[in-house]
Design a protein around this motif. Sequence first.
Motif, PDB file in Angstrom:
ATOM      1  N   ASN A 162       0.810   7.377   7.474  1.00 43.88           N
ATOM      2  CA  ASN A 162      -0.502   8.119   7.120  1.00 43.88           C
ATOM      3  C   ASN A 162      -0.155   9.474   7.794  1.00 43.88           C
ATOM      4  O   ASN A 162      -0.566  10.578   7.067  1.00 43.88           O
ATOM      5  CB  ASN A 162      -1.596   7.601   7.520  1.00 43.88           C
ATOM      6  CG  ASN A 162      -2.094   6.213   6.680  1.00 43.88           C
ATOM      7  OD1 ASN A 162      -1.798   6.254   5.383  1.00 43.88           O
ATOM      8  ND2 ASN A 162      -2.840   5.427   7.252  1.00 43.88           N
ATOM      9  N   ARG A 163       0.061   9.666   8.875  1.00 40.60           N
ATOM     10  CA  ARG A 163       0.135  10.679   9.715  1.00 40.60           C
ATOM     11  C   ARG A 163       1.534  11.649   8.937  1.00 40.60           C
ATOM     12  O   ARG A 163       1.126  12.868   8.871  1.00 40.60           O
ATOM     13  CB  ARG A 163       0.485  10.416  11.428  1.00 40.60           C
ATOM     14  CG  ARG A 163       0.514  11.843  11.951  1.00 40.60           C
ATOM     15  CD  ARG A 163       1.069  11.308  13.482  1.00 40.60           C
ATOM     16  NE  ARG A 163       0.461  10.278  14.080  1.00 40.60           N
ATOM     17  CZ  ARG A 163       1.030   9.764  15.173  1.00 40.60           C
ATOM     18  NH1 ARG A 163       1.933  10.366  15.735  1.00 40.60           N
ATOM     19  NH2 ARG A 163       0.419   8.739  15.573  1.00 40.60           N
ATOM     20  N   ARG A 214       2.555  11.443   5.916  1.00 35.60           N
ATOM     21  CA  ARG A 214       2.641  11.524   4.579  1.00 35.60           C
ATOM     22  C   ARG A 214       3.750  11.017   3.950  1.00 35.60           C
ATOM     23  O   ARG A 214       4.314  11.522   2.815  1.00 35.60           O
ATOM     24  CB  ARG A 214       2.167  12.911   4.106  1.00 35.60           C
ATOM     25  CG  ARG A 214       0.826  13.127   4.724  1.00 35.60           C
ATOM     26  CD  ARG A 214       0.359  14.585   4.467  1.00 35.60           C
ATOM     27  NE  ARG A 214      -0.895  15.088   4.891  1.00 35.60           N
ATOM     28  CZ  ARG A 214      -1.395  16.261   4.495  1.00 35.60           C
ATOM     29  NH1 ARG A 214      -1.003  17.085   3.678  1.00 35.60           N
ATOM     30  NH2 ARG A 214      -2.829  16.640   5.086  1.00 35.60           N
ATOM     31  N   HIS A 270       0.826  -1.160   0.041  1.00 36.10           N
ATOM     32  CA  HIS A 270      -0.026  -0.034  -0.030  1.00 36.10           C
ATOM     33  C   HIS A 270       0.713   1.341  -0.293  1.00 36.10           C
ATOM     34  O   HIS A 270       1.345   1.611   0.812  1.00 36.10           O
ATOM     35  CB  HIS A 270      -1.078   0.088   1.139  1.00 36.10           C
ATOM     36  CG  HIS A 270      -1.886  -1.269   1.478  1.00 36.10           C
ATOM     37  ND1 HIS A 270      -2.988  -1.320   0.642  1.00 36.10           N
ATOM     38  CD2 HIS A 270      -1.532  -2.356   2.183  1.00 36.10           C
ATOM     39  CE1 HIS A 270      -3.573  -2.400   0.943  1.00 36.10           C
ATOM     40  NE2 HIS A 270      -2.756  -3.266   1.934  1.00 36.10           N
ATOM     41  N   ASN A 286       5.835   7.187   2.593  1.00 36.28           N
ATOM     42  CA  ASN A 286       5.692   5.828   2.076  1.00 36.28           C
ATOM     43  C   ASN A 286       6.642   4.807   3.193  1.00 36.28           C
ATOM     44  O   ASN A 286       8.127   5.236   2.910  1.00 36.28           O
ATOM     45  CB  ASN A 286       6.136   5.361   0.673  1.00 36.28           C
ATOM     46  CG  ASN A 286       4.900   5.796  -0.113  1.00 36.28           C
ATOM     47  OD1 ASN A 286       3.555   5.663   0.138  1.00 36.28           O
ATOM     48  ND2 ASN A 286       5.213   6.619  -1.394  1.00 36.28           N
ATOM     49  N   HIS A 289       2.031   1.687   9.801  1.00 37.77           N
ATOM     50  CA  HIS A 289       1.129   2.401   8.834  1.00 37.77           C
ATOM     51  C   HIS A 289       0.459   3.644   9.327  1.00 37.77           C
ATOM     52  O   HIS A 289       0.140   4.541   8.351  1.00 37.77           O
ATOM     53  CB  HIS A 289      -0.162   1.164   8.706  1.00 37.77           C
ATOM     54  CG  HIS A 289      -1.207   1.649   7.737  1.00 37.77           C
ATOM     55  ND1 HIS A 289      -0.970   1.471   6.387  1.00 37.77           N
ATOM     56  CD2 HIS A 289      -2.610   1.926   7.995  1.00 37.77           C
ATOM     57  CE1 HIS A 289      -2.148   2.109   5.609  1.00 37.77           C
ATOM     58  NE2 HIS A 289      -3.195   2.004   6.742  1.00 37.77           N
ATOM     59  N   GLU A 290       0.047   3.664  10.443  1.00 34.78           N
ATOM     60  CA  GLU A 290      -0.193   4.999  11.018  1.00 34.78           C
ATOM     61  C   GLU A 290       0.818   5.929  10.983  1.00 34.78           C
ATOM     62  O   GLU A 290       0.202   7.104  10.680  1.00 34.78           O
ATOM     63  CB  GLU A 290      -0.764   4.816  12.543  1.00 34.78           C
ATOM     64  CG  GLU A 290      -1.258   5.872  13.243  1.00 34.78           C
ATOM     65  CD  GLU A 290      -1.560   5.919  14.573  1.00 34.78           C
ATOM     66  OE1 GLU A 290      -1.480   6.829  15.468  1.00 34.78           O
ATOM     67  OE2 GLU A 290      -1.833   4.726  15.199  1.00 34.78           O
ATOM     68  N   LYS A 350       1.720   5.370  -1.956  1.00 32.65           N
ATOM     69  CA  LYS A 350       1.044   6.240  -2.733  1.00 32.65           C
ATOM     70  C   LYS A 350       2.144   7.331  -3.433  1.00 32.65           C
ATOM     71  O   LYS A 350       3.301   7.339  -2.536  1.00 32.65           O
ATOM     72  CB  LYS A 350       0.418   7.384  -1.894  1.00 32.65           C
ATOM     73  CG  LYS A 350      -1.118   6.318  -1.209  1.00 32.65           C
ATOM     74  CD  LYS A 350      -1.601   7.460  -0.331  1.00 32.65           C
ATOM     75  CE  LYS A 350      -2.849   6.710   0.198  1.00 32.65           C
ATOM     76  NZ  LYS A 350      -3.855   6.107  -0.717  1.00 32.65           N
TER      77      LYS A 350
END
Length: 656
Positions: free
Chosen positions: A266-267, A269, A103, A271, A262-263, A105
């Motif tokens: 996301n926090r 931004r 996963h 990879n 993973h957290e 981005k």
Amino acid sequence: MARSAPFKPTVLIVVVCIVAAIVVGALDGVQETRETDARTKQAPMSLTASQLRQALDRQVDVDVDRLPLKRAIESAVAEQGILVRFDETAFNDDIFTKPVTMHLKQIALRDVLSLLLVPRGGAYVENRGTLLVTSESSAAYMLETHFYRLPDLVDGDGPVDAEAMTYLILRNVARESWGQPFGQGTITDVENGLWIRHTQAVHRELQSLYRQLDRFYAHPGGCDYPAQPGAPASAQDLAISLRLEQPVNVDFVDTPLVDALHELANRCRINIWLDEQSLSDEGISPDSPINDDIEEISLKAALHTMFLPWQLTFVVEHGVLFVTTPRIAEEKEIARIYDVRRIIVGDDYDSICNLIGTTVAPDSWPASTGPVQIGVLPGMLVVSQTQSVHAEIAQLLFDIQRIRTTPRIQRPAPMPSNRQRRVEAWIQQLLSENVNLVVEDEPLFGVLKTLAKMHDIPLWLDKVTLFDEGINPDSPVSITASGVTLESCLQTILKPLDLVAIYDNEQLRITTRRIAEEEFTIRVYDVVDLAEKIEPVPAVHRQHQGGGFQGAGFRGQGQFQVGSDDFQGGRFIRHVPVVDPPVDPAVQEQYRIADATQQIADTLRSDLAIETWDSTGGYGSVQAFQDMLVVRQTEAVHKKIVRRLQEMRRTLVDGP
């Protein structure tokens, strides 16, 4: 009059059926044509070599859950219209059916392929507009020849010497892959360039090196940060490197490692990619629990704290923060350029190379070559090392350059103002604050949390190490402290348990004395004010450990060697033959300052923690470099050095 034949309904039915069949067939043909056109538009097609490179460089989003590796690759490249072929016979086992999860981005497609293939012994090769997925061993025999120009020197003296450039590449890019019997790569020098035959993977490394050279020559006056032109290699890596220096809050309670990462991804931004295969090889589960409550420290320091109990580390590559084991990280060497135009004097590159090779991770350099692994071009050093060693080199050169470029009237220079050094100075200031504390049989962990809250100091208890040493974090503590410094209070609390407090990654780490004595840090001490007050030993000159000055009649002499006759009257003295002093007054003053700086280094080595220095079998080192001291030592010895230099300043500089 003839009568017409009677109309037969069967004939009409037959005609209608024929017409209907014709119409249906035509419609089916149209539909089939449309479907064929649609499939043709969606099917991957062979691209030109340029189109394929552009497609591989495009940013993509990847969202794959438990998909076989082959299907995961096909889905990733199909959206870019790339035709891919799989050389399944190149692998000993069927890696293409093994499930993968990814996963990520906005990451380059070529980085996606590297992350999927490299840990599994695979590689991809761009072949005439199509993509070939094969094994790393098979790709090693697929060679290409490309031309590389010789970079132009900043001062307009023409291109870099071909022999020097060839040597630099051989020493810093895929060292074991050139020529027989180790590899197939070859370099042929021609006018204004080099013809290099090698694999696509090595050509990508060479292109990265040339991009760094271009950035170096784009700053003809030198850079404020020595490592700036050389790192990182891509915009994605740069974004991650910058984010690692920014503050973050971490609060995890029994959170699985994979979920915690993973957290954070996301926090922050960015990879983050967990190398589950390498973790599995070391018996570490991706669901290992993370328990950390950390506030306002850099992401880099937070990750260091999170990973320490599980002996994990990370590197920045392929557009991701790659979490793996130290064994894998140590295999990932990269070539990086350092700008030393504001550090060296004249052409004295030997001194800075010797300083780096003997001070920064001295056991990590090849025993047979030592610091000659460092390549030299005018104004720059080219170093092939792991990312952790590069971080130490960058910090060392940054500290030296900040001192070197500070006007003499403002010296001794204050601590450099990057985040790591600012936090270190701030914590040292907090440790000097007074404490009023009365506790009776309170748990150690609770008392430490109370002190951390009272003084707003980031404090971390290394519980894993304590458990390994059989020390209970809840051991009872009793103390009555009034008007003493926080540092003294902590020493009183920790000493009965054989614990110490050391500065580590923007926090005050509570660990065992054994661990503290095994961890070394490098610090640069500005001693120009002391050196100016010291008169050289009459009629002799000392041999310098790196020198750092070059002029008429003077140059550093390399590694300092110690013999049994070097100690006289309890002090470290070495007499070497007298040389004629240089005529130029400025150079003569440099000589005198360098000699005085070496005397200070000798004094520290002979008076403080004698058994810890490399000259007596220890692992610490002190080297005189220009008018600075570069010291690799434990936290405890660094504190003794600070106190000794303060005493010397009160005596020599401030006066009685």
